[in-house]
Design a protein around this motif. Structure first.
Motif, PDB file in Angstrom:
ATOM      1  N   LYS A  52      32.786  27.943 -27.149  1.00  0.00           N
ATOM      2  CA  LYS A  52      33.955  27.078 -27.285  1.00  0.00           C
ATOM      3  C   LYS A  52      35.055  27.509 -26.314  1.00  0.00           C
ATOM      4  CE  LYS A  52      33.245  25.771 -32.096  1.00  0.00           C
ATOM      5  NZ  LYS A  52      33.831  25.722 -33.462  1.00  0.00           N
ATOM      6  N   ARG A  54      39.176  27.222 -25.087  1.00  0.00           N
ATOM      7  CA  ARG A  54      40.404  27.376 -25.863  1.00  0.00           C
ATOM      8  C   ARG A  54      40.829  26.066 -26.517  1.00  0.00           C
ATOM      9  NH1 ARG A  54      45.191  29.256 -22.245  1.00  0.00           N
ATOM     10  NH2 ARG A  54      46.344  28.723 -24.140  1.00  0.00           N
ATOM     11  N   SER A  55      40.399  24.944 -25.984  1.00  0.00           N
ATOM     12  CA  SER A  55      40.755  23.659 -26.585  1.00  0.00           C
ATOM     13  C   SER A  55      39.859  23.321 -27.773  1.00  0.00           C
ATOM     14  CB  SER A  55      40.653  22.544 -25.549  1.00  0.00           C
ATOM     15  OG  SER A  55      39.318  22.379 -25.102  1.00  0.00           O
ATOM     16  N   GLU A  56      38.734  24.018 -27.922  1.00  0.00           N
ATOM     17  CA  GLU A  56      37.796  23.726 -28.999  1.00  0.00           C
ATOM     18  C   GLU A  56      37.878  24.730 -30.147  1.00  0.00           C
ATOM     19  OE1 GLU A  56      34.215  21.794 -26.295  1.00  0.00           O
ATOM     20  OE2 GLU A  56      34.407  23.974 -26.455  1.00  0.00           O
ATOM     21  N   VAL A  57      38.471  25.896 -29.913  1.00  0.00           N
ATOM     22  CA  VAL A  57      38.583  26.897 -30.968  1.00  0.00           C
ATOM     23  C   VAL A  57      39.604  26.435 -32.001  1.00  0.00           C
ATOM     24  CG1 VAL A  57      39.169  29.298 -31.452  1.00  0.00           C
ATOM     25  CG2 VAL A  57      37.964  28.718 -29.371  1.00  0.00           C
ATOM     26  N   ARG A  58      39.307  26.702 -33.275  1.00  0.00           N
ATOM     27  CA  ARG A  58      40.208  26.258 -34.335  1.00  0.00           C
ATOM     28  C   ARG A  58      41.472  27.111 -34.367  1.00  0.00           C
ATOM     29  NH1 ARG A  58      38.531  25.569 -40.723  1.00  0.00           N
ATOM     30  NH2 ARG A  58      40.531  24.731 -41.431  1.00  0.00           N
ATOM     31  N   GLY A  59      42.596  26.480 -34.587  1.00  0.00           N
ATOM     32  CA  GLY A  59      43.866  27.194 -34.727  1.00  0.00           C
ATOM     33  C   GLY A  59      44.625  27.258 -33.416  1.00  0.00           C
ATOM     34  N   GLY A  61      47.714  26.241 -32.739  1.00  0.00           N
ATOM     35  CA  GLY A  61      48.567  25.104 -32.365  1.00  0.00           C
ATOM     36  C   GLY A  61      50.038  25.460 -32.233  1.00  0.00           C
ATOM     37  N   SER A  77      49.812  30.188 -27.221  1.00  0.00           N
ATOM     38  CA  SER A  77      48.792  29.938 -28.234  1.00  0.00           C
ATOM     39  C   SER A  77      48.100  31.250 -28.585  1.00  0.00           C
ATOM     40  CB  SER A  77      47.760  28.929 -27.718  1.00  0.00           C
ATOM     41  OG  SER A  77      46.671  28.833 -28.610  1.00  0.00           O
ATOM     42  N   ARG A  79      45.066  31.264 -29.309  1.00  0.00           N
ATOM     43  CA  ARG A  79      43.671  31.017 -28.958  1.00  0.00           C
ATOM     44  C   ARG A  79      43.440  31.086 -27.446  1.00  0.00           C
ATOM     45  NH1 ARG A  79      43.405  32.624 -33.138  1.00  0.00           N
ATOM     46  NH2 ARG A  79      42.662  31.655 -35.052  1.00  0.00           N
TER      47      ARG A  79
END
Length: 211
Positions: A52, A54-59, A61, A77, A79
């Motif tokens: 994943k 960085r745009s697909e990892v959860r959290g 925001g 971020s 992430r």
């Protein structure tokens, strides 16, 4: 023209056989076999590895702290790939590894690989009827040893047609692989220490792959 002796179930020489397969020229043989081997091994890759970004990892925001005044490096971020739990930079994504090789080239490589192993070929008579009515792994192991394929060596057994009795007898032998004559592949031909063929398998190979 390649010639080989024929052995019976007891391992005795009972005759000779020959087969004629068109192979690649000596100066190009290694290249065409190598291409076919690379194609087979590459095409066996699933290509399903995925990470994943960085745009697909959860959290991640919310900005973890304000831009200025904290004394720490600016961060937008949690992430980021620099952070634990962040995304992966240039990680693997699902892809197709398929390589193409013309049919004539594939068959030329198969014939060349088979003929190159002529010193390791063991030709035997049909033996499916020699096995007892019930599958017997011990009997097949003993027969392979009589033919010259000891258990410590990797052996490839090629048959014109695989009967249930032979398949059940062979499936539990560690270093033995069983394939039909019309499904040859370069990897198995090169990987095996000894190649055991029946006389009918040779006829099938000439019928399917000659050209």
């Amino acid at each position: 023209m390649s010639e080989s002796i024929v052995k019976n179930w007891q391992g005795e020489q009972v005759g000779e056989t020959s087969f004629d397969l068109r192979v690649a020229k000596e100066e190009t043989a290694a290249h065409i076999v190598h291409r076919a081997l690379v194609r087979q091994m590459t095409n066996s890759r699933q290509g399903t590895a995925s990470t994943k970004t960085r745009s697909e990892v959860r959290g991640g925001g919310r900005k973890p702290w304000r831009q200025k005044g904290t004394g720490r490096a600016r961060a937008g971020s949690t992430r980021s790939p620099l952070w634990r739990g962040g995304g992966v930079i240039f990680g693997p994504k699902p892809r197709d590894f398929h390589l193409k090789l013309n049919r004539k080239e594939r068959r030329l490589a198969l014939r060349t690989a088979l003929v190159s192993r002529i010193d390791d070929l063991i030709v035997v008579e049909e033996f499916s009827e020699q096995l007892s009515s019930r599958p017997k792994t011990k009997e097949l192991v003993a027969a392979l040893a009589r033919w010259g394929a000891v258990p410590e060596q990797k052996a490839l057994l090629i048959l014109s047609a695989i009967t249930e009795n032979v398949e059940l007898s062979a499936r539990n032998i560690e270093n033995l692989k069983l394939i039909p004559a019309d499904q040859l592949n370069v990897y198995d031909l090169l990987h095996a220490d000894k190649i055991v063929l029946t006389t009918s398998a040779i006829e099938k190979i000439q019928e399917v792959y000659s050209g």
